[in-house]
Scaffold this motif. Structure first.
Motif, PDB file in Angstrom:
ATOM      1  N   GLY A  82      12.829 -15.022  18.045  1.00 24.17           N
ATOM      2  CA  GLY A  82      12.110 -14.086  18.914  1.00 24.17           C
ATOM      3  C   GLY A  82      11.286 -13.037  18.194  1.00 24.17           C
ATOM      4  N   ILE A  83      10.879 -13.283  16.966  1.00 26.60           N
ATOM      5  CA  ILE A  83      10.044 -12.328  16.232  1.00 26.60           C
ATOM      6  C   ILE A  83       8.571 -12.598  16.517  1.00 26.60           C
ATOM      7  N   ASP A  84       7.851 -11.541  16.828  1.00 27.81           N
ATOM      8  CA  ASP A  84       6.408 -11.610  17.038  1.00 27.81           C
ATOM      9  C   ASP A  84       5.710 -10.769  15.976  1.00 27.81           C
ATOM     10  N   VAL A  85       4.494 -11.167  15.607  1.00 26.66           N
ATOM     11  CA  VAL A  85       3.699 -10.434  14.628  1.00 26.66           C
ATOM     12  C   VAL A  85       2.365 -10.061  15.257  1.00 26.66           C
ATOM     13  N   GLU A  86       1.944  -8.815  15.059  1.00 28.27           N
ATOM     14  CA  GLU A  86       0.642  -8.383  15.551  1.00 28.27           C
ATOM     15  C   GLU A  86      -0.156  -7.754  14.417  1.00 28.27           C
ATOM     16  N   ARG A  87      -1.469  -7.935  14.471  1.00 25.79           N
ATOM     17  CA  ARG A  87      -2.373  -7.357  13.492  1.00 25.79           C
ATOM     18  C   ARG A  87      -3.156  -6.234  14.164  1.00 25.79           C
ATOM     19  N   LEU A  88      -3.154  -5.058  13.542  1.00 21.68           N
ATOM     20  CA  LEU A  88      -3.745  -3.862  14.130  1.00 21.68           C
ATOM     21  C   LEU A  88      -4.803  -3.289  13.197  1.00 21.68           C
ATOM     22  N   VAL A  89      -5.953  -2.909  13.765  1.00 23.64           N
ATOM     23  CA  VAL A  89      -7.039  -2.309  13.006  1.00 23.64           C
ATOM     24  C   VAL A  89      -7.577  -1.126  13.792  1.00 23.64           C
ATOM     25  N   GLY A  90      -7.933  -0.053  13.090  1.00 29.92           N
ATOM     26  CA  GLY A  90      -8.621   1.076  13.707  1.00 29.92           C
ATOM     27  C   GLY A  90      -7.805   1.780  14.776  1.00 29.92           C
ATOM     28  N   GLN A 147      -0.373 -13.791   7.016  1.00 29.04           N
ATOM     29  CA  GLN A 147      -1.210 -13.043   7.958  1.00 29.04           C
ATOM     30  C   GLN A 147      -2.463 -12.505   7.272  1.00 29.04           C
ATOM     31  N   ALA A 148      -2.318 -12.079   6.016  1.00 26.24           N
ATOM     32  CA  ALA A 148      -3.479 -11.581   5.269  1.00 26.24           C
ATOM     33  C   ALA A 148      -4.487 -12.689   5.032  1.00 26.24           C
ATOM     34  N   LEU A 149      -3.998 -13.884   4.679  1.00 24.91           N
ATOM     35  CA  LEU A 149      -4.899 -15.012   4.468  1.00 24.91           C
ATOM     36  C   LEU A 149      -5.664 -15.352   5.744  1.00 24.91           C
ATOM     37  N   GLU A 150      -4.952 -15.409   6.850  1.00 21.01           N
ATOM     38  CA  GLU A 150      -5.610 -15.727   8.122  1.00 21.01           C
ATOM     39  C   GLU A 150      -6.689 -14.705   8.450  1.00 21.01           C
ATOM     40  N   PHE A 151      -6.353 -13.425   8.270  1.00 21.10           N
ATOM     41  CA  PHE A 151      -7.309 -12.364   8.578  1.00 21.10           C
ATOM     42  C   PHE A 151      -8.539 -12.483   7.692  1.00 21.10           C
ATOM     43  N   ALA A 152      -8.338 -12.702   6.395  1.00 20.81           N
ATOM     44  CA  ALA A 152      -9.460 -12.817   5.467  1.00 20.81           C
ATOM     45  C   ALA A 152     -10.355 -13.997   5.821  1.00 20.81           C
ATOM     46  N   ILE A 153      -9.763 -15.109   6.186  1.00 18.27           N
ATOM     47  CA  ILE A 153     -10.549 -16.283   6.579  1.00 18.27           C
ATOM     48  C   ILE A 153     -11.351 -15.983   7.833  1.00 18.27           C
ATOM     49  N   GLU A 154     -10.717 -15.349   8.803  1.00 24.67           N
ATOM     50  CA  GLU A 154     -11.405 -15.015  10.050  1.00 24.67           C
ATOM     51  C   GLU A 154     -12.567 -14.057   9.809  1.00 24.67           C
ATOM     52  N   ARG A 155     -12.377 -13.095   8.895  1.00 22.90           N
ATOM     53  CA  ARG A 155     -13.412 -12.103   8.608  1.00 22.90           C
ATOM     54  C   ARG A 155     -14.458 -12.598   7.602  1.00 22.90           C
TER      55      ARG A 155
END
Length: 408
Positions: free
Chosen positions: A223-231, A321-329
């Motif tokens: 039941g662990i969820d991860v969220e990415r937050l900016v700004g 999560q960092a890899l996914e974010f970098a690829i998306e950006r």
């Protein structure tokens, strides 16, 4: 008529105009020496906002062994044309370029190694420009800046100057000016134009691909969820929780956290769009997190902490999560901090890091120069060895899947 320059020392970032500093630190265009990468256009750790927050939050001060002594070079019209983020240090903690052996040798010889002059982004083992010369200033401004560092070292009777994690261009310029040059290694993810995380996985050998999928699955079990937050998505509630995670981990690693709680609110307020906060929660309760800073080219993973021990959650929150974010950006790379050979198996590749050192005592300078020649050779060999251990496919064909197996 040649341009004349004056050198000043600022003991606080608050005394330096932010626009003037940032015009030198993160200008719109960076000229490059022939065949060299000048570094990314925006690096968060040399920005006025980051350095000022470190001081205003009392994370950096003379009381904690980091006395600000920023070197400023002004032209005849009083325009800031070059600068260096500099600190008089009374210890060697928080630098990630280790010179404890040098300090011990000084002590045994009956000499004082501290204070020393350090040019760096405090507590940040991330490569970036350290000689912040305005693009429209000439080589004379760079030489005036280096001369200013030397004059400050002499005035403060410091043992040495240490420029930590400069770009290769700065490293070469300092070497040409007579500084001793040192190398090290980190592990960086390189984005080779991946469309998404699955595209990255396709580039890996089958066993490593399966390992990462299994780690991600098990990290989020229960039941662990991860969220990415900016700004603006990052609230004081998030900072409160993250600081608890960070302080707990720092206490176990170093005895105390380097960064104070106000630091995170300050950077969140002044440079929140350049921050990625990854938070994990179970049943609505925040249990782990990692802070990343966003540059124009790279994502920089900085600090992590957790209040629950969950297998593979560290890898998920800090790396995947960092890899996914970098690829998306569309960012070129992810730098996940110092050390960590375990990063190799997770898609991070060996990369050189640099530092430059000037030792005032000629006897110690000669001894350290000899040591660094041997150390650089070992560092080069280590990079070659690490390059053979990356998890990428070497057949150049389509990925082949193997049946899933239990265990990692």
């Amino acid at each position: 008529m040649p341009q004349s320059y004056t050198v000043e020392i600022a003991t606080s970032m608050a005394a330096i105009d932010a626009a003037e500093w940032d015009a030198c630190a993160n200008p719109a265009v960076l000229p490059a020496a022939a065949g060299q990468d000048p570094g990314e256009r925006y690096n968060p750790f040399i920005s006025h906002a980051f350095l000022k927050a470190a001081e205003a939050s009392k994370s950096v001060s003379a009381l904690v062994g980091w006395a600000p002594a920023h070197v400023l070079v002004r032209d005849s019209a009083r325009r800031l044309t070059a600068a260096a983020p500099a600190y008089l240090k009374s210890h060697s903690m928080g630098e990630f370029v280790f010179d404890f052996g040098w300090a011990d040798a000084y002590r045994r010889a009956g000499l004082d190694y501290y204070p020393k002059l350090v040019v760096a982004a405090p507590f940040t083992p991330a490569t970036g420009r350290r000689l912040l010369v305005s693009p429209d200033a000439g080589e004379a401004a760079r030489q005036a800046l280096i001369g200013g560092l030397r004059a400050l070292r002499e005035k403060m009777n410091a043992s040495s100057i240490h420029v930590n994690f400069p770009t290769r261009q700065d490293w070469d310029d300092l070497g040409a000016a007579g500084f001793l040059r040192r190398t090290g290694q980190q592990f960086h993810f390189v984005n080779r134009g991946y469309g998404d995380f699955a595209d990255f996985l396709d580039a890996l050998a089958s066993r490593k691909r399966k390992m990462i999928r299994r780690e991600r699955r098990e990290a989020l079990a229960g039941g662990i969820d991860v969220e990415r937050l900016v700004g603006r998505d990052i609230t004081e509630r998030h900072w409160d929780a993250f600081f608890d995670f960070y302080a707990d981990t720092s206490a176990r690693k170093w005895g105390h956290p380097y960064l104070t709680r106000p630091f995170f609110s300050m950077v969140g307020e002044t440079m929140g769009e350049h921050i990625l906060l990854v938070m994990a929660k179970r049943g609505g309760r925040l249990i782990a997190g990692a802070i990343n800073f966003i540059g124009s080219d790279a994502l920089y993973g900085r600090n992590w902490g957790a209040i629950e021990d969950v297998p593979f959650l560290h890898f998920e929150v800090c790396y995947y999560q960092a890899l996914e974010f970098a690829i998306e950006r569309g960012l070129k790379r992810v730098e996940a901090g110092a050390q960590g050979e375990h990063k190799l198996a997770r898609g991070y590749e060996p990369a050189p890091t640099y530092s430059a050192h000037e030792i005032a005592d000629p006897r110690f300078s000669a001894a350290i120069a000899q040591y660094l020649r041997r150390e650089r050779a070992q560092s080069d060999l280590a990079l070659e060895d690490y390059a053979t251990l990356t998890p990428f496919r070497r057949d150049g064909g389509a990925p082949q899947e193997e049946p899933e197996e239990d265990g990692v």
